[in-house]
Design a protein around this motif. Structure first.
Motif, PDB file in Angstrom:
ATOM      1  N   GLU A 127      -9.228  38.819 119.908  1.00 19.72           N
ATOM      2  CA  GLU A 127     -10.612  38.772 119.453  1.00 19.72           C
ATOM      3  C   GLU A 127     -10.762  37.796 118.287  1.00 19.72           C
ATOM      4  O   GLU A 127     -11.722  37.027 118.231  1.00 19.72           O
ATOM      5  N   LYS A 128      -9.787  37.794 117.376  1.00 21.09           N
ATOM      6  CA  LYS A 128      -9.851  36.877 116.228  1.00 21.09           C
ATOM      7  C   LYS A 128      -9.810  35.426 116.706  1.00 21.09           C
ATOM      8  O   LYS A 128     -10.540  34.579 116.216  1.00 21.09           O
ATOM      9  N   ILE A 129      -8.940  35.160 117.691  1.00 16.01           N
ATOM     10  CA  ILE A 129      -8.829  33.796 118.219  1.00 16.01           C
ATOM     11  C   ILE A 129     -10.143  33.392 118.896  1.00 16.01           C
ATOM     12  O   ILE A 129     -10.657  32.296 118.699  1.00 16.01           O
ATOM     13  N   ARG A 130     -10.701  34.335 119.668  1.00 17.73           N
ATOM     14  CA  ARG A 130     -11.953  34.053 120.376  1.00 17.73           C
ATOM     15  C   ARG A 130     -13.049  33.691 119.381  1.00 17.73           C
ATOM     16  O   ARG A 130     -13.783  32.719 119.542  1.00 17.73           O
ATOM     17  N   ARG A 131     -13.137  34.456 118.298  1.00 18.76           N
ATOM     18  CA  ARG A 131     -14.163  34.197 117.278  1.00 18.76           C
ATOM     19  C   ARG A 131     -13.930  32.872 116.572  1.00 18.76           C
ATOM     20  O   ARG A 131     -14.852  32.131 116.296  1.00 18.76           O
ATOM     21  N   TYR A 132     -12.669  32.574 116.303  1.00 20.11           N
ATOM     22  CA  TYR A 132     -12.317  31.339 115.614  1.00 20.11           C
ATOM     23  C   TYR A 132     -12.704  30.134 116.468  1.00 20.11           C
ATOM     24  O   TYR A 132     -13.333  29.185 115.996  1.00 20.11           O
ATOM     25  N   VAL A 133     -12.380  30.223 117.770  1.00 15.83           N
ATOM     26  CA  VAL A 133     -12.695  29.117 118.692  1.00 15.83           C
ATOM     27  C   VAL A 133     -14.218  28.954 118.806  1.00 15.83           C
ATOM     28  O   VAL A 133     -14.747  27.841 118.776  1.00 15.83           O
ATOM     29  N   ALA A 134     -14.927  30.072 118.892  1.00 18.88           N
ATOM     30  CA  ALA A 134     -16.387  30.021 119.007  1.00 18.88           C
ATOM     31  C   ALA A 134     -16.991  29.375 117.756  1.00 18.88           C
ATOM     32  O   ALA A 134     -17.887  28.531 117.842  1.00 18.88           O
ATOM     33  N   ALA A 135     -16.457  29.753 116.576  1.00 19.14           N
ATOM     34  CA  ALA A 135     -16.979  29.206 115.325  1.00 19.14           C
ATOM     35  C   ALA A 135     -16.708  27.709 115.247  1.00 19.14           C
ATOM     36  O   ALA A 135     -17.551  26.921 114.805  1.00 19.14           O
ATOM     37  N   ARG A 136     -15.529  27.283 115.689  1.00 19.54           N
ATOM     38  CA  ARG A 136     -15.171  25.870 115.644  1.00 19.54           C
ATOM     39  C   ARG A 136     -16.082  25.059 116.565  1.00 19.54           C
ATOM     40  O   ARG A 136     -16.524  23.980 116.250  1.00 19.54           O
TER      41      ARG A 136
END
Ligand SMILES: [Zn+2]
Length: 206
Positions: free
Chosen positions: A191-200
């Motif tokens: 979930e953290k990776i998903r959010r990070y990618v979405a934010a980027r």
């Protein structure tokens, strides 16, 4: 098909024996499971020993019993899967604040009555139910049934939750009841990776 080794690779993150028993099936949070480590009676015994419901000497006795009585082992295994379906229904209902059906609760009562009939009260710091004298093929699920009923009757029901990323259930023992994932190393990290990618992506678009 899963191997016996697959059982001992399961993550025990439920915080309760009955929830860990449900978590022997993996998959997405809703819909059908996509994998199951309980392929047969040997896996059921291996899981019991791994998850702490059976001692190694007890597991050894059960392996010998099931070898001598394969038909009986198959019956016990079919019952164990039925129990898992029942517990799945009960705890998934509780986790989403619904009431389980009366019929599934009646079967759980019968299973608990049967488990206690084969138990004995042993004295430790307090008295507790043990199944030390029960060398029957149904032995692996006895403590699972009892853990389920204990959790339902004495646990905080609002702490029984489903993981946001997979079908695992767990008992949230965090101080502020904030746990959302079966484990931070798996679903929490995804979930953290998903959010990070979405934010980027958002930053790149902006
Ligand atoms: Zn998860």
């Amino acid at each position: 098909m899963e191997t016996l080794a697959g059982v001992t690779r399961m993550r025990l993150v439920g915080g309760n024996l009955a929830l860990d028993y449900l978590n022997t099936r993996t998959g997405p949070p809703v819909g059908a499971p996509d994998d199951d480590v309980l392929a047969g009676y040997p896996e059921l015994v291996a899981w019991g020993s791994y998850a702490g419901g059976l001692s190694e000497p007890e597991a050894k006795v059960l392996r010998r019993l099931s070898h001598d009585d394969p038909d009986g082992a198959q019956v016990a295994f079919t019952r164990a899967l039925r129990l898992r379906d029942d517990l799945d229904e009960v705890f998934r209902a509780v986790a989403s604040d619904r009431s389980p059906s009366a019929s599934v609760l009646a079967r759980l009562r019968d299973d608990e009555a049967d488990a206690l009939r084969h138990a004995r009260l042993d004295r430790g710091r307090t008295f507790s139910w043990t199944w030390r004298d029960d060398a029957s093929l149904a032995r692996p699920t006895r403590p699972v049934v009892h853990a389920a009923v204990q959790l339902l009757t004495t646990g905080a029901l609002d702490r029984i939750k489903g993981c946001g990323g997979c079908r695992f259930l767990f008992y949230d023992e965090s101080k502020n009841r904030s746990r959302r994932w079966c484990s931070m190393d798996d679903c929490g990290t995804s979930e953290k990776i998903r959010r990070y990618v979405a934010a980027r992506r958002t930053r790149a678009a902006g």
